[in-house]
Design a protein around this motif. Structure first.
Motif, PDB file in Angstrom:
ATOM      1  N   PRO A  80      24.127  36.766  43.270  1.00 26.63           N
ATOM      2  CA  PRO A  80      23.633  35.422  43.595  1.00 26.63           C
ATOM      3  C   PRO A  80      24.734  34.609  44.260  1.00 26.63           C
ATOM      4  N   THR A  81      24.346  33.670  45.103  1.00 24.83           N
ATOM      5  CA  THR A  81      25.367  32.771  45.658  1.00 24.83           C
ATOM      6  C   THR A  81      25.745  31.706  44.644  1.00 24.83           C
ATOM      7  N   LEU A  82      24.791  31.347  43.759  1.00 23.19           N
ATOM      8  CA  LEU A  82      25.073  30.295  42.774  1.00 23.19           C
ATOM      9  C   LEU A  82      25.612  30.932  41.495  1.00 23.19           C
ATOM     10  N   THR A  83      26.907  31.104  41.461  1.00 18.49           N
ATOM     11  CA  THR A  83      27.582  31.670  40.285  1.00 18.49           C
ATOM     12  C   THR A  83      29.065  31.363  40.394  1.00 18.49           C
ATOM     13  N   PHE A  84      29.782  31.674  39.324  1.00 21.65           N
ATOM     14  CA  PHE A  84      31.234  31.529  39.320  1.00 21.65           C
ATOM     15  C   PHE A  84      31.836  32.621  40.206  1.00 21.65           C
ATOM     16  N   ALA A  85      32.980  32.322  40.812  1.00 21.60           N
ATOM     17  CA  ALA A  85      33.620  33.256  41.748  1.00 21.60           C
ATOM     18  C   ALA A  85      33.902  34.616  41.126  1.00 21.60           C
ATOM     19  N   ALA A  86      34.075  34.661  39.784  1.00 19.89           N
ATOM     20  CA  ALA A  86      34.405  35.934  39.121  1.00 19.89           C
ATOM     21  C   ALA A  86      33.388  37.024  39.462  1.00 19.89           C
ATOM     22  N   THR A  87      32.130  36.660  39.608  1.00 21.98           N
ATOM     23  CA  THR A  87      31.088  37.655  39.893  1.00 21.98           C
ATOM     24  C   THR A  87      31.411  38.379  41.203  1.00 21.98           C
ATOM     25  N   ALA A  88      31.711  37.613  42.232  1.00 21.41           N
ATOM     26  CA  ALA A  88      32.006  38.211  43.539  1.00 21.41           C
ATOM     27  C   ALA A  88      33.420  38.786  43.593  1.00 21.41           C
ATOM     28  N   ASN A  89      34.355  38.161  42.870  1.00 18.13           N
ATOM     29  CA  ASN A  89      35.717  38.707  42.839  1.00 18.13           C
ATOM     30  C   ASN A  89      35.714  40.136  42.308  1.00 18.13           C
TER      31      ASN A  89
END
Ligand SMILES: Cc1ncc(COP(=O)(O)O)c(C=O)c1O
Length: 386
Positions: A80-89
């Protein structure tokens, strides 16, 4: 002036001192010790999964879970785009690339219809690979986030993971205790990841856990978090691992917190209920409510506020903070972050709308009714001055 009201701080009123003393008295303070396994067993059984693998934090849990799920360098992972950066990191730590998808308006979590459309319209299935036509990369996993305590509508994702060669890993960092159709989140996909950061539902100071029903998955995750050291008296490593171990001290706090978890969840729910009633009376507010199939952990008590009634949300947050009432904006959508701007974003409309209007109200487990009333009085004041 009255005491500041923090957004979400820990509640350490159980056996934390006792168990910490046990660590110090027994000299088991570091990355092995009885509390680590106790924490893993207690939480896995509470959530209803067979295995828990403790990690140094939730980001590390995500990183290792993605690796074990088969995410490789050059792959893509739907987040999702709406989440804390940790998800994408965590995706980037694997050398993989996030594809950002919009939120759905009801739960604010990643939109299953848009994910389904992305896979149907933008991707091909070539043998045992799902390939994104625009980039030529393999799409290997879906990483939905149970946002602010509200579960994702998981059935469409489970259906996609059953039909396509895609792994489903749940980012449950914000939603320990939430139920999807009667079962706790973190137990539905191949694996679920928790965080015990200081402002989460329970804390271990810092920490995380990978939950799974798959024994081989758990064994491999455990191995990777322990520097991938082979069993035996020597230090033999056949691959590069990670020092992602939780310490016995952290786990001791975690065990004490699990003992209080039911009460913490009741408190979070009571706070959300009180805010929902007050916001309904104020008007111009649309709190994040539970979908009929969901039971939220209400990690955050979040609401949209109508700018015509409450003015610019950023101004409101600054004024709240100046008045000692710690309001939080929603996560800044990741597709707009400089760190991730180069990555693909699929049909994002709703997340920007939520971000522009959403705030999270103070909701610590220990918050008092009087403090909640101060928060509401502040919002009522902001509304009256419009
Ligand atoms: C959605 C989400 N994923 C992952 C994390 C990472 O957890 P940690 O801070 O324990 O690394 C957090 C919270 O911090 C989070 O909110």
């Amino acid at each position: 002036m009255s005491q500041p009201i923090p957004n979400a701080v820990p509640c350490l009123r159980g056996n934390e001192w006792l168990y910490l003393k046990e660590c110090l008295d027994s000299n088991w303070v570091s990355s092995v010790g009885p509390f680590v396994e106790r924490f893993e067993r207690a939480l896995a059984s509470w959530v209803g999964v067979r295995h828990g693998v403790a990690t140094v934090n939730g980001t590390a849990a995500l990183h290792v879970a993605l690796l074990v799920a088969g995410v490789e360098s050059g792959d893509e992972v739907i987040v999702p785009t709406l989440t804390f950066a940790a998800t994408a990191n965590a995706v980037r730590y694997c050398g993989a690339v996030p594809v950002f998808v919009d939120s759905e308006p009801r739960t604010w979590t990643v939109d299953p219809q848009k994910v389904t459309d992305f896979l149907a319209r933008e991707c091909d299935v070539r043998g045992d690979r799902v390939v994104n036509r625009a980039t030529g990369r393999r799409v290997r996993a879906i990483l939905p986030v149970h946002l602010y305590g509200h579960p994702v509508d998981l059935d469409p994702f489970l259906e996609l993971a059953a039909r396509l060669p895609l792994a489903l890993v749940e980012d449950s960092a914000e939603a320990l205790g939430a139920l999807y159709k009667g079962r706790r989140v973190g137990a539905h996909g191949l694996a679920g990841c928790l965080s015990f950061n200081g402002n989460k539902v329970i804390t271990s100071g810092g920490g995380g856990m990978i939950l799974t029903n798959d024994e081989a998955f758990a064994r491999r995750a455990h191995h990777l978090t322990q520097q991938a050291r082979e069993p035996g008296p020597e230090w033999i490593h056949r691959e590069v691992g990670f020092n992602y171990r939780l310490t016995n001290i952290q786990a001791a706090i975690g065990v004490a917190q699990v003992e209080q978890l039911e009460g913490f969840l009741a408190s979070k729910r009571e706070t959300a209920r009180a805010y929902h009633a007050a916001l309904a009376a104020l008007g111009g507010a649309e709190p994040l409510r539970e979908a009929p199939w969901a039971s939220s952990s209400f990690w955050m008590s979040s609401t949209l506020l109508e700018p015509a009634d409450y003015g610019d949300i950023r101004v409101l947050i600054a004024r709240g903070n100046a008045a000692g009432i710690q309001l939080r904006p929603l996560w800044h959508p990741l597709h707009r972050q400089p760190a991730f701007a180069a990555h693909q974003a699929y049909r994002i409309e709703v997340a920007d709308h939520l971000y522009a209007r959403g705030i999270s109200l103070p909701c610590s487990v220990g918050i008092t009714a009087e403090e909640r009333e101060r928060v509401i009085a502040f919002l009522a004041g902001a509304r009256d001055h419009r």
